[in-house]
Scaffold this active site. Structure first.
Site, PDB file in Angstrom:
ATOM      1  N   CYS A   1      -2.236   8.771   2.790  1.00 35.67           N
ATOM      2  CA  CYS A   1      -1.951   8.387   1.419  1.00 35.67           C
ATOM      3  C   CYS A   1      -3.071   8.782   0.446  1.00 35.67           C
ATOM      4  CB  CYS A   1      -1.931   6.681   1.219  1.00 35.67           C
ATOM      5  SG  CYS A   1      -3.210   5.812   2.312  1.00 35.67           S
TER       6      CYS A   1
ATOM      7  N   GLU B   1       0.894  -1.181   0.141  1.00 34.21           N
ATOM      8  CA  GLU B   1       0.044  -0.336  -0.118  1.00 34.21           C
ATOM      9  C   GLU B   1       0.987   1.196   0.065  1.00 34.21           C
ATOM     10  OE1 GLU B   1      -3.160  -0.168  -0.412  1.00 34.21           O
ATOM     11  OE2 GLU B   1      -3.502  -2.208   0.252  1.00 34.21           O
TER      12      GLU B   1
END
Ligand code: NDP
Length: 512
Positions: A280, A246
Site C-alpha cells: 500500500c 487501511e
C-alpha cells in the site's frame, strides 16, 4: 507438498474448499475451507466467551504469552518465511521483513499496552462539578475482526491482531483467500504457545466470509482496497460498531533539486519495487525538480536494469517476486499500455515475463502526466512513472491531485525545506529521505487520509481504538443538595455567574 488448513470452526464449515497456489510457480500448495456465515458466527461466539478471561488475565500475563509466541516465531522463522514466500510468491527478503515486524510487535505492545491504556485523571473548573474526582478508564471492545489483504499475509493480518489482543480483546482473523496459510500457521503458534483456547482464531474463505465477520465482530480492523473498505465501513455504520480502515494508496516521491541523486535513486527503486510493488505504501509516482531530472532518470535507468525478477530460491536469489493476485497482472499491464498509448516512454521493462509463474518486469516510465492511469490509479505492481516538474510548488500540487492520501516521500539535502514541502502534502505519513521505513516504527501512527482510510495503526491510537472509554466522576463528599439543583434558587445562580466571570472574564481581559 500441499497443505490443508484446519480451522477451529472447521467442523461447522461448508463443504467448499479454496485452492491456494504459489504465484511463482502456479502449483497448488494447499486448500482451505470457504467458511459460511454460520461458521463465522460460531467462531465469534466462542471468541466472545474466551475474551472475558483473556481480559481478566491482565497486561502482565498476556505479555508473558506474547513472549512465548515471540520465541516460537524466532524458532520457526524459516518455516514462517517459507510459508509467506510460497503462498505470496515474494522474495525471501520481503518475507523476512514481515517476520521481523511481528517479532518486534510482540515486544512493543507487551511493553506499552498498559501505559497507553492507563486510567487518566481529569480536572474541571466547572462550578457544577467542584470537588469531584474524575477519571477515564478503558475496556476492551470484545471480539475484534481483523480482515487482511493478500500482499502481506503476516504484517497486515496477524500484525494488526497483536495490539488488539494486548488490549484484552479476542481476535478472529480473516486472511485473504489467496494467502490464508500463514494465518493458519499463526493459529498453530497460539495453540503451541498455550494461549487460551479461542482467544485467537482464523476463519478462512472468500469475500463472503469477510462480510460475515464484519457483520458479527465488535470492531472491524480492515486492510484492503478502497472499494471493499467503503462497503465494510457502511456495514459497520449500520451496526454502529467502530472500524479502522487501511486502504489503497498512490504514494508519491518528490525529488528536490538539492537531493543526493544516488540516495534518491535508491529510495525510489526500493520504495517502488519492494514486495514487487504490491505494498500500500509503494512509491507509485515520482516528481523530480527540473535541475536534477536528467541525472536522476539516467541513474535510475541504469539501476532498473540491474534488478532481478523471478522466483525466490533463498536469500539473494531475486529482487522482485511474483504478482500474487492473478488479475493484478492485467492491471499492471493495462497501466503500462495506457501510458504508452498516451505518449509515455518505457526506459526499462514493460512486459509480463513468460513462464508458469505470474511475473512482470520492473518497469520504468517517463514522459508521463496526470491523464494516465499510472499516475492516478493504484497500480500495485513493479512499475515506476517519473515526471519532471518546474519546482516544488508544482510537485505539491500534483501530489495532492489524488483521491488517495496514504504516504509520500520527500528527498532533499536542506531538511528545513524538505519539511516545509512535507507538511503541505495531503497524506497521513511523510518520510524525508526515506520511503516506507516509518511502518517499522511502532510508536509512529500510520494511516491514510482521503480515500486511503480512516483511523491509524501503530502509536497510541493504534491500540486505543481497540477499546471503549468509560468516564467516571466521583462525588466523595456529597451534600444533601447542590446549589444548582431544583428547586432553583436565584442567589445560587448569581453566585455561579460571579464564579464564572471571575474565572473566565479576568482571563479574557488579561489576554486583551
Ligand atoms: P480487497 O479489498 O479485495 O480484500 C481485502 C480483504 O477483504 C480480503 O480478505 C477479502 O477477501 C475481504 N473481503 C472482500 N469482500 C469483502 C466484504 N464485502 N466484506 C468484508 N471483507 C471482504 O483487497 P486486496 O486483498 O486486493 O488487497 C489489496 C489492497 O489492499 C490494495 O488496495 C492495497 O493498497 C491495500 N492495502 C492497504 C494497506 C494499508 O495499510 N493502507 C496495507 C496493505 C494493503 P478475499 O481476498 O478472500 O476476497
Amino acid at each position: 507438498m500441499t497443505r490443508t488448513g484446519s480451522t477451529a470452526a472447521g467442523t461447522a464449515a461448508a463443504d467448499v474448499r479454496i485452492a491456494v497456489d504459489n504465484p511463482a510457480t502456479g502449483a497448488v500448495i494447499g486448500h482451505v475451507e470457504d467458511m459460511t456465515a454460520e461458521a463465522v458466527a460460531s467462531s465469534v461466539a466462542r471468541a466472545r466467551r474466551a475474551q472475558q478471561d483473556w481480559a481478566r488475565l491482565g497486561f502482565r500475563k498476556r505479555a508473558a504469552l506474547f513472549t512465548s509466541a515471540q520465541r516460537w516465531m524466532l524458532a520457526h522463522r524459516q518455516e514462517i518465511t517459507d510459508s509467506v514466500v510460497e503462498e505470496n510468491g515474494k522474495a525471501e527478503e520481503d518475507a523476512i521483513v514481515e517476520v521481523v515486524y511481528c517479532v518486534a510487535a510482540f515486544s512493543y505492545w507487551a511493553k506499552h499496552a498498559r501505559r497507553l491504556l492507563a486510567q487518566t485523571k481529569v480536572r474541571s473548573l466547572s462550578p457544577f462539578v467542584l470537588g469531584r474526582g474524575m477519571y477515564t478508564r478503558r475496556e476492551p471492545l470484545g471480539v475484534v475482526g481483523v480482515i487482511g489483504p493478500w500482499n502481506n499475509p503476516l504484517i497486515n493480518s496477524f500484525g494488526d491482531a497483536i495490539p488488539a489482543l494486548a488490549a484484552g480483546n479476542a481476535v478472529v482473523l480473516k486472511p485473504s483467500e489467496h494467502t490464508p496459510l500463514t494465518a493458519l500457521l499463526m493459529e498453530r503458534m497460539a495453540r503451541e504457545c498455550g494461549w487460551p483456547r479461542d482467544v485467537f482464531q482464523v476463519v478462512t474463505g472468500a469475500g463472503g466470509t469477510g462480510q460475515a465477520l464484519a457483520d458479527t465482530a465488535d470492531f472491524v480492523m480492515f486492510t484492503g482496497s478502497t472499494a471493499t473498505g467503503r462497503a465494510v465501513a457502511a456495514r459497520a455504520g449500520e451496526r454502529l460498531v467502530p472500524c479502522s480502515l487501511e486502504l489503497g494508496g498512490k504514494d508519491a516521491l518528490v525529488v528536490l533539486a538539492d537531493a543526493s541523486v544516488e540516495r534518491a535513486v535508491n529510495v525510489a527503486i526500493h520504495g517502488a519495487l519492494f514486495n514487487g510493488g504490491q505494498t500500500c505504501t509503494s512509491v507509485e509516482r515520482v516528481y523530480v525538480e527540473a535541475p536534477v531530472y536528467d541525472a536522476f532518470v539516467a541513474r535510475l535507468r541504469e539501476r532498473f536494469h540491474e534488478v532481478g525478477v523471478g522466483r525466490s530460491a533463498g536469500l539473494g536469489s531475486t529482487d522482485v517476486g511474483a504478482m500474487t493476485f492473478p488479475p493484478q497482472l492485467d492491471t499492471v499491464e493495462d497501466h503500462v499500455q495506457d501510458a504508452v498509448k498516451r505518449g509515455a516512454r518505457v526506459l526499462a521493462g514493460g512486459h509480463r515475463v513468460d513462464g508458469s509463474g505470474r511475473f512482470f518486469e520492473p518497469t520504468l516510465l517517463v514522459d508521463v502526466d496526470h491523464s494516465m492511469k499510472c499516475m492516478r490509479d493504484e497500480t500495485f505492481g513493479p512499475t515506476l512513472p517519473v515526471m519532471k516538474v518546474g519546482n516544488a510548488e508544482e510537485a505539491v500540487r500534483l501530489v495532492n491531485d489524488s483521491s488517495y492520501g496514504l504516504q509520500a516521500s520527500v528527498i532533499g539535502s536542506d531538511i528545513s525545506r524538505a519539511r516545509r514541502v512535507a507538511e503541505r502534502l495531503e497524506v497521513g505519513c511523510v518520510t524525508i529521505n526515506d520511503a516506507q521505513t516509518n511502518y517499522m516504527a511502532l510508536g509512529l501512527p500510520m494511516g491514510g487520509w482521503k480515500g486511503s482510510g480512516l483511523g491509524v495503526r501503530h502509536g497510541a491510537e493504534g491500540i486505543r481504538k481497540y477499546t471503549r472509554t468509560q468516564a467516571i466522576s466521583v462525588n466523595r463528599f456529597p451534600m444533601r443538595r447542590d446549589p444548582h439543583m431544583l428547586p432553583f434558587d436565584a442567589s445560587s445562580y448569581r453566585f455561579i455567574l460571579r464564579m464564572v466571570t471571575a474565572l473566565y472574564g479576568r482571563r479574557r481581559s488579561r489576554t486583551k
